[in-house]
Write a protein that holds these residues in place. Sequence first.
Motif, mmCIF file in Angstrom:
data_model
loop_
_atom_site.group_PDB
_atom_site.id
_atom_site.type_symbol
_atom_site.label_atom_id
_atom_site.label_comp_id
_atom_site.label_asym_id
_atom_site.label_seq_id
_atom_site.Cartn_x
_atom_site.Cartn_y
_atom_site.Cartn_z
ATOM 1 N N ASP A 31 6.297 -18.194 8.943
ATOM 2 C CA ASP A 31 5.720 -17.282 9.978
ATOM 3 C C ASP A 31 6.785 -16.166 9.546
ATOM 4 O O ASP A 31 7.803 -16.573 10.246
ATOM 5 C CB ASP A 31 5.881 -17.394 11.613
ATOM 6 N N LEU A 32 6.892 -15.972 8.457
ATOM 7 C CA LEU A 32 7.715 -15.463 7.588
ATOM 8 C C LEU A 32 7.566 -13.852 7.187
ATOM 9 O O LEU A 32 6.997 -13.220 6.876
ATOM 10 C CB LEU A 32 8.352 -15.991 6.511
ATOM 11 N N THR A 33 8.434 -12.917 7.893
ATOM 12 C CA THR A 33 8.097 -11.023 7.414
ATOM 13 C C THR A 33 9.214 -11.082 6.614
ATOM 14 O O THR A 33 11.140 -11.582 6.666
ATOM 15 C CB THR A 33 8.472 -10.969 8.917
ATOM 16 N N VAL A 34 9.010 -10.488 5.209
ATOM 17 C CA VAL A 34 10.258 -10.084 4.205
ATOM 18 C C VAL A 34 10.426 -8.355 4.346
ATOM 19 O O VAL A 34 9.647 -7.808 4.368
ATOM 20 C CB VAL A 34 9.587 -10.325 2.966
ATOM 21 N N ILE A 35 11.426 -8.316 4.289
ATOM 22 C CA ILE A 35 12.082 -6.528 4.358
ATOM 23 C C ILE A 35 13.017 -6.164 3.009
ATOM 24 O O ILE A 35 13.665 -6.369 2.795
ATOM 25 C CB ILE A 35 12.662 -6.135 5.608
ATOM 26 N N GLY A 36 11.268 -5.361 2.075
ATOM 27 C CA GLY A 36 12.576 -5.666 1.089
ATOM 28 C C GLY A 36 12.813 -4.880 0.642
ATOM 29 O O GLY A 36 12.264 -3.281 1.180
ATOM 30 N N ASN A 37 13.405 -4.596 -0.274
ATOM 31 C CA ASN A 37 14.689 -3.220 -1.089
ATOM 32 C C ASN A 37 13.821 -2.504 -1.763
ATOM 33 O O ASN A 37 13.147 -2.888 -2.629
ATOM 34 C CB ASN A 37 15.639 -3.312 -1.234
ATOM 35 N N THR A 38 13.111 -1.266 -1.225
ATOM 36 C CA THR A 38 13.015 0.192 -2.002
ATOM 37 C C THR A 38 13.966 0.652 -2.944
ATOM 38 O O THR A 38 13.137 2.051 -3.616
ATOM 39 C CB THR A 38 10.886 0.871 -1.413
ATOM 40 N N GLY A 39 15.091 1.029 -2.434
ATOM 41 C CA GLY A 39 16.156 2.192 -3.381
ATOM 42 C C GLY A 39 16.100 1.495 -4.570
ATOM 43 O O GLY A 39 16.323 2.248 -5.129
ATOM 44 N N ASP A 41 13.325 1.306 -6.563
ATOM 45 C CA ASP A 41 12.304 2.570 -6.585
ATOM 46 C C ASP A 41 12.259 3.260 -8.214
ATOM 47 O O ASP A 41 13.169 3.529 -7.167
ATOM 48 C CB ASP A 41 10.931 2.853 -5.768
ATOM 49 N N ILE A 42 10.947 3.385 -8.840
ATOM 50 C CA ILE A 42 11.033 4.632 -10.427
ATOM 51 C C ILE A 42 10.089 4.849 -10.319
ATOM 52 O O ILE A 42 9.504 4.310 -10.400
ATOM 53 C CB ILE A 42 12.218 3.976 -10.822
ATOM 54 N N GLY A 46 3.991 8.475 -14.986
ATOM 55 C CA GLY A 46 3.871 8.411 -13.925
ATOM 56 C C GLY A 46 3.406 7.986 -12.779
ATOM 57 O O GLY A 46 2.308 7.962 -12.281
ATOM 58 N N LEU A 47 3.482 6.602 -12.987
ATOM 59 C CA LEU A 47 3.249 5.236 -12.138
ATOM 60 C C LEU A 47 4.656 5.375 -11.496
ATOM 61 O O LEU A 47 5.473 5.208 -11.781
ATOM 62 C CB LEU A 47 2.908 4.276 -13.297
ATOM 63 N N ARG A 48 4.052 4.914 -10.020
ATOM 64 C CA ARG A 48 5.262 4.142 -8.751
ATOM 65 C C ARG A 48 5.723 2.710 -9.235
ATOM 66 O O ARG A 48 4.825 1.807 -9.478
ATOM 67 C CB ARG A 48 4.828 4.534 -7.510
ATOM 68 N N VAL A 49 7.382 2.242 -9.289
ATOM 69 C CA VAL A 49 7.224 1.036 -9.746
ATOM 70 C C VAL A 49 7.583 0.761 -8.836
ATOM 71 O O VAL A 49 8.879 1.717 -8.490
ATOM 72 C CB VAL A 49 7.783 1.115 -11.150
ATOM 73 N N CYS A 50 8.099 -0.229 -8.074
ATOM 74 C CA CYS A 50 8.429 -1.059 -6.827
ATOM 75 C C CYS A 50 9.264 -2.178 -7.894
ATOM 76 O O CYS A 50 8.493 -3.232 -7.135
ATOM 77 C CB CYS A 50 7.786 -1.143 -5.386
ATOM 78 N N PRO A 51 10.723 -2.137 -8.033
ATOM 79 C CA PRO A 51 11.106 -3.510 -8.841
ATOM 80 C C PRO A 51 10.738 -4.596 -7.805
ATOM 81 O O PRO A 51 10.352 -5.801 -7.981
ATOM 82 C CB PRO A 51 11.747 -2.944 -9.626
ATOM 83 N N ASP A 52 11.313 -4.550 -6.521
ATOM 84 C CA ASP A 52 11.554 -5.680 -5.397
ATOM 85 C C ASP A 52 10.931 -6.393 -5.423
ATOM 86 O O ASP A 52 10.276 -7.337 -4.753
ATOM 87 C CB ASP A 52 12.982 -4.898 -4.729
#
Length: 326
Positions: A31-39, A41-42, A46-52
């Motif tokens: 029962d794992l909730t992961v809060i991911g970094n979006t800082g 993001d780039i 024209g596309l939104r990339v969320c590497p982390d």
Amino acid sequence: MRITALSGGVGGARFLRGVLHALERSGEPADLTVIGNTGDDITLFGLRVCPDLDTVLYTLGGGIHEEQGWGRADETFSVQGELAAYGAQPQWFGLGDKDFGTHIVRSQWLGQGQSLSQVTARLADRWGLPGRGVTLLPMTDSPVETHVVIDDGSGPQAVHFQQWWVKEHAAIPAQRFVVAGMDRAAAAPGVLDAIRQADVVLLPPSNPVVSIGIILSVPGVRDALRGTNAPVVGVSPLISGRPVRGYADACLSAIGVESTSRAVAGLYADFLSGWLVDEDDDLSAYADLPGVRVLARPVLMTDLDATADIAQAAIDLAGATPAVRP
């Protein structure tokens, strides 16, 4: 056991995979909730990339390029090659053909008015994360981007974090970090509750400045960590004062913090309960952190079993450590 983790990219994703493996070995349902970094993001082409977020998706979903730690396995780069032929920039950030699929559908859904949380949940379904007991949440639905102020000899300028990290390899000293959009950001739905209602909160060995540190700057997150009844246990990202990969030492230097596990623990001292450090670390250095229980053991994630051992040690440390706040 409800586990919540704050995570960056490669190091965080590999640790989380170890958490799942440790739970599987013990017979404990995940029962794992992961809060991911979006800082990180780039917007590219024209596309939104969320590497982390994507690294967590691919790693836990079984599609990661193992040697790199990021990107897709068995990848090809025909689209990137065509973009280069047209002179499209930038070319220093390589996107594979399979990876483009993720960014295209994310951008399409965002353009249709869905939130980043909703889009991430749909992507997580594709990668089977809910079936493994994993919920992946972006830290915020608001667009935020980490920028780095540098001086390459022509005067101070702000560049996107990815340019400094990927193109420049952090070789130009960072003067400071600025998170554009954070002044308008709010924690994404479920983020604060995941911290408050957890039985254990884990801080993987992610970058303490530009991964964990950025998540902590989201309004309400640090307060939730201070107020949760769960023990908060972290794993140091440094061994002998150096990161295993990446440039965490350069990031720490930019904010005037020593590159030591003790100094990193100090960044979390207002909410930290337990701290897992390398077996050669000097435990006497932590005497001035009486509220933090420190355990020294091997923390190099050499393979899945070794990573699961580290994750299990962190979970066990949480079980033996009360959530006492300074």
